[in-house]
Design a protein around this motif. Structure first.
Motif, mmCIF file in Angstrom:
data_model
loop_
_atom_site.group_PDB
_atom_site.id
_atom_site.type_symbol
_atom_site.label_atom_id
_atom_site.label_comp_id
_atom_site.label_asym_id
_atom_site.label_seq_id
_atom_site.Cartn_x
_atom_site.Cartn_y
_atom_site.Cartn_z
ATOM 1 N N CYS A 25 4.741 5.768 -6.632
ATOM 2 C CA CYS A 25 3.567 5.261 -5.924
ATOM 3 C C CYS A 25 2.403 5.022 -6.881
ATOM 4 C CB CYS A 25 3.159 6.241 -4.826
ATOM 5 S SG CYS A 25 4.341 6.357 -3.457
ATOM 6 N N ASN A 46 -8.378 1.563 -3.229
ATOM 7 C CA ASN A 46 -9.021 1.939 -1.968
ATOM 8 C C ASN A 46 -9.864 0.790 -1.417
ATOM 9 O OD1 ASN A 46 -9.643 3.901 0.080
ATOM 10 N ND2 ASN A 46 -11.679 4.091 -0.837
ATOM 11 N N TRP A 56 4.659 6.286 0.848
ATOM 12 C CA TRP A 56 4.624 7.663 0.348
ATOM 13 C C TRP A 56 4.950 8.670 1.445
ATOM 14 C CZ3 TRP A 56 1.758 12.028 1.521
ATOM 15 C CH2 TRP A 56 1.876 13.084 0.614
ATOM 16 N N LEU A 93 0.165 1.603 -7.768
ATOM 17 C CA LEU A 93 -1.295 1.508 -7.696
ATOM 18 C C LEU A 93 -1.888 1.044 -9.019
ATOM 19 C CD1 LEU A 93 -2.211 4.728 -5.654
ATOM 20 C CD2 LEU A 93 -2.116 2.361 -4.842
ATOM 21 N N TRP A 117 -7.806 4.378 -8.476
ATOM 22 C CA TRP A 117 -7.915 4.772 -7.059
ATOM 23 C C TRP A 117 -9.027 3.982 -6.360
ATOM 24 C CZ3 TRP A 117 -4.580 7.809 -4.457
ATOM 25 C CH2 TRP A 117 -4.939 8.222 -3.170
ATOM 26 N N LYS A 126 -5.367 -0.592 -0.078
ATOM 27 C CA LYS A 126 -4.012 -0.199 -0.454
ATOM 28 C C LYS A 126 -3.731 1.287 -0.226
ATOM 29 C CE LYS A 126 -2.593 -4.228 -1.832
ATOM 30 N NZ LYS A 126 -1.492 -4.942 -1.139
ATOM 31 N N ILE A 127 -4.773 2.076 0.007
ATOM 32 C CA ILE A 127 -4.584 3.488 0.316
ATOM 33 C C ILE A 127 -4.430 3.604 1.826
ATOM 34 C CG2 ILE A 127 -5.465 5.816 0.052
ATOM 35 C CD1 ILE A 127 -4.882 4.352 -2.584
ATOM 36 N N SER A 128 -3.226 3.780 2.273
ATOM 37 C CA SER A 128 -2.926 3.712 3.703
ATOM 38 C C SER A 128 -3.232 5.025 4.410
ATOM 39 C CB SER A 128 -1.446 3.369 3.909
ATOM 40 O OG SER A 128 -1.109 2.168 3.260
ATOM 41 N N GLY A 143 0.806 -1.214 0.000
ATOM 42 C CA GLY A 143 0.000 0.000 0.000
ATOM 43 C C GLY A 143 0.839 1.264 0.000
ATOM 44 N N THR A 144 0.168 2.398 0.156
ATOM 45 C CA THR A 144 0.805 3.706 -0.063
ATOM 46 C C THR A 144 1.511 4.269 1.168
ATOM 47 O OG1 THR A 144 -1.288 4.812 0.478
ATOM 48 C CG2 THR A 144 -0.859 4.327 -1.856
#
Length: 632
Positions: free
Chosen positions: A294, A221, A85, A298, A217, A225-227, A81-82
């Motif tokens: 990143c 999400n 970033w 994704l 996205w 995976k969107i941390s 996941g992110t």
């Protein structure tokens, strides 16, 4: 999913890849036969101190944006996941501190090699230890940087392994040897543009194939995976906000504060203000390149979800999966696979060429010139070019050795050795523990080399993050799970603590004997409002005021410099203040020189002291020592 046989290069792809090599070589040849034609060490090693802030900033970015990082960051995002970033949060402090702490000191001392500072602050033994350690780990690292992307490319596409290794190694050696640092910087600029183009092409085409960036996205999400922000302060957690945002500062300081390759670029700037500007300019560039990596991860997840080529056995590890993904989405578009491969190897070329040039510089300045003080300029330049060529050939040898090894190699005089030992202990212990564990955690290693303070160098095959059952280790196993982003901070702390203990046992150095221009008096700046008697206490006896480093005036100057650093220099005002050679300070010690009649004012004005405006070493081989009339 396409098989490996379906992922072959077309003629157009080979042409694009060849153009990268040809243009890079042409830049080197241009600077070899134009301008000063690389006839002096000033020009060959420091680009004649004539570079503007923008090419320097882009070169700073390219130096450590290696092929390993281009492959590793998307793989990290795909798997975990992110959260990675948030490393971008450390960039601000990690670049602000070098801009306003390290660069002024390096410019004040007019250094060529970072390790000259160690002799000014400590002694020649520490300088040599630092130089030898740097050479050792950089030689190993550049072999891995050259070999690893070639191996990954070969595994996925069948692209000739040793053909690409030889082509890259020889081209890089040629333009670095012929064109010097100026050629290295301008090829970095060209190669950075290629990197941006390649990554943008992957994101654009990949997102179109899965329904657009909004769909990318949404899929990421829904899969978690969107941390969010993980505020767990545990340093043994691989990635949390605190680990990334603050542990990452130590990594940034080693890369952008004291690393020889980066310091050389600062010193190649026309003025100190241009060098500081380059730090500010590289900040948004770093954020953009991190965000692009990143986004690639994704898009790759949106394409394959949790049933990717790694799960199906088409590739062996995550870094190969990035290349598989690129060849998959580009297979029907001739030229774009070649563009991404050019992007990948641009990262390798920029990193390796910087290594060649910095290795030639430290070898010349730290290991040869001090022992041959009467060497002529023409001979010194010829030897520097020969060193760059030699390190190029050595890189090819190390690439071959890298193909045979799979170990973690890591790493200023008692404190330095202790820091190295502790780094080896933690890093190797982590690696061995992961190997023998029944359910190994993700390999605790990084794609970015810590090449600045020589205390935490981690070299692995690539940033591969495999899925594994998480365990709760105890004892030494817990200690080995220390996040790799704390390696630099941990090792630096060991160096400082051991160095202080040994100094206390053997007798500390008197503050009055310390060169004030080798120190950045942090506490005097923070507590500038205190009475002078209190400031003397926090100064530990170092005579800042005797040398014009008044705390209140200095703080005001720092504020003025910070607020005006973004203003471009006016025509004809290149901040070339008189820089007298204060070599007596090195030979007799700073207070001793003052007691023998070299007062502050005649040191500043250069009265009775031979001046050398070239910025080169003194003829007796020792490093120069200079002061500015400004507060810093």
């Amino acid at each position: 999913m396409p098989s490996k046989e379906d992922m072959r290069f077309s003629t157009v792809d080979y042409i694009i890849f060849a153009l990268l090599l040809v243009i890079s070589s042409a830049i080197g040849l241009y600077y070899a036969f134009s301008g000063g034609k690389q006839r002096t060490t000033q020009e060959f090693l420091l680009a004649n101190r004539s570079m503007g802030f923008l090419p320097v900033a882009i070169s700073l970015l390219a130096t450590f944006q290696s092929a390993v990082a281009i492959l590793g960051v998307p793989a990290e995002i795909y798997n975990n996941g992110t959260e990675y970033w948030f490393l971008g949060c450390c960039y601000f402090l990690g670049l602000l501190i070098p801009a306003h702490v390290f660069i002024p000191i390096f410019y004040r001392l007019r250094l060529t090699s970072t390790y000259e500072y160690l002799e000014l602050r400590f002694n020649k033994i520490v300088r040599i230890c630092g130089t030898v350690t740097f050479i050792f780990q950089m030689v190993i690292y550049m072999g891995v940087v050259l070999y690893a992307p070639s191996l990954a490319l070969n595994a996925v596409t069948g692209f000739d392994l040793w053909g690409s290794v030889l082509a890259l190694g020889l081209v890089c050696t040629i333009y670095t040897t012929l064109g010097g640092l100026k050629a290295v910087i301008w090829t970095d600029v060209f190669q950075s543009l290629v990197m941006f183009a390649g990554m943008l092409a992957v994101i654009t085409v990949g997102s179109i194939k899965v329904g657009g960036i909004t769909e990318v996205w949404r899929i990421a999400n829904e899969a978690g995976k969107i941390s969010g922000i993980d505020l767990n302060p545990d340093p043994f957690e691989r990635h949390t906000f605190w680990v990334l945002a603050f542990g990452g500062v130590f990594m940034m300081l080693t890369l952008y504060g004291v690393n020889q390759a980066q310091v050389q670029r600062y010193l190649s700037s026309r003025t100190q203000k241009e060098a500081i500007l380059s730090c500010y300019a590289v900040f948004p560039c770093q954020q953009i390149i991190l965000s692009l990596g990143c986004l690639m991860g994704l898009v790759m997840y949106a394409r394959y979800r949790d049933d990717g080529p790694l799960q199906k056995g088409y590739v062996q590890n995550s870094d190969q999966m990035v290349l598989y993904f690129v060849m998959d989405i580009f297979k029907d578009i001739p030229g774009l696979p070649g563009l991404f491969v050019a992007c990948l190897f641009s990262g390798a070329l920029s990193t390796i060429s910087s290594a060649f040039n910095s290795l030639a510089t430290v070898t010349m300045q730290d290991l040869i010139k001090p022992f041959f003080p009467n060497m002529t300029e023409s001979r010194a330049t010829l030897i520097a070019k020969g060193l760059a060529f030699m390190y190029g050939l050595l890189c090819l040898c190390m690439a071959y050795i890298a193909s045979l090894m799979g170990s973690v190699l890591q790493g200023a005089v008692t404190g330095l050795i202790s820091g190295l030992i502790m780094s080896f202990w933690v890093g190797i212990g982590s690696f061995v523990n992961a190997r023998i564990s029944a359910s190994p955690p993700p390999l605790n290693a990084t794609v970015v080399p810590d090449t600045g303070n020589m205390t935490a160098v981690v070299i692995t095959k690539l940033l591969t993050t495999t899925s594994a059952v998480r365990t709760n280790p105890t004892g030494l196993k817990k200690f080995y799970s220390l996040s790799y982003l704390w390696y630099s901070g941990f090792s630096s702390t060991v160096v400082i603590i051991v160095g202080l203990l040994v100094s206390c046992i053997t007798g500390p150095t008197r503050g009055s004997d310390v060169n004030p221009h080798t120190i950045f008096p942090v506490m005097r700046y923070i507590l500038f409002f205190l009475p002078k008697s209190y400031l003397e206490v926090v100064s530990c006896g170092v005579r800042y005021d005797q040398d014009g480093l008044n705390a209140r005036e200095t703080t005001s100057s720092v504020i003025r410099m910070f607020t005006t650093s973004l203003a471009p220099p006016q025509q004809g005002t290149e901040e070339q203040e008189d820089r007298p050679d204060l070599s007596p300070l090195l030979q007799d010690g700073f207070p001793h020189a003052l007691q023998n009649g070299a007062t502050k004012m005649n040191l500043i004005k250069g009265e009775g002291i031979e001046s050398d405006e070239s910025g080169e070493d003194r003829t007796d081989g020792g490093p120069k020592y200079v002061v500015h009339e400004t507060a810093l």
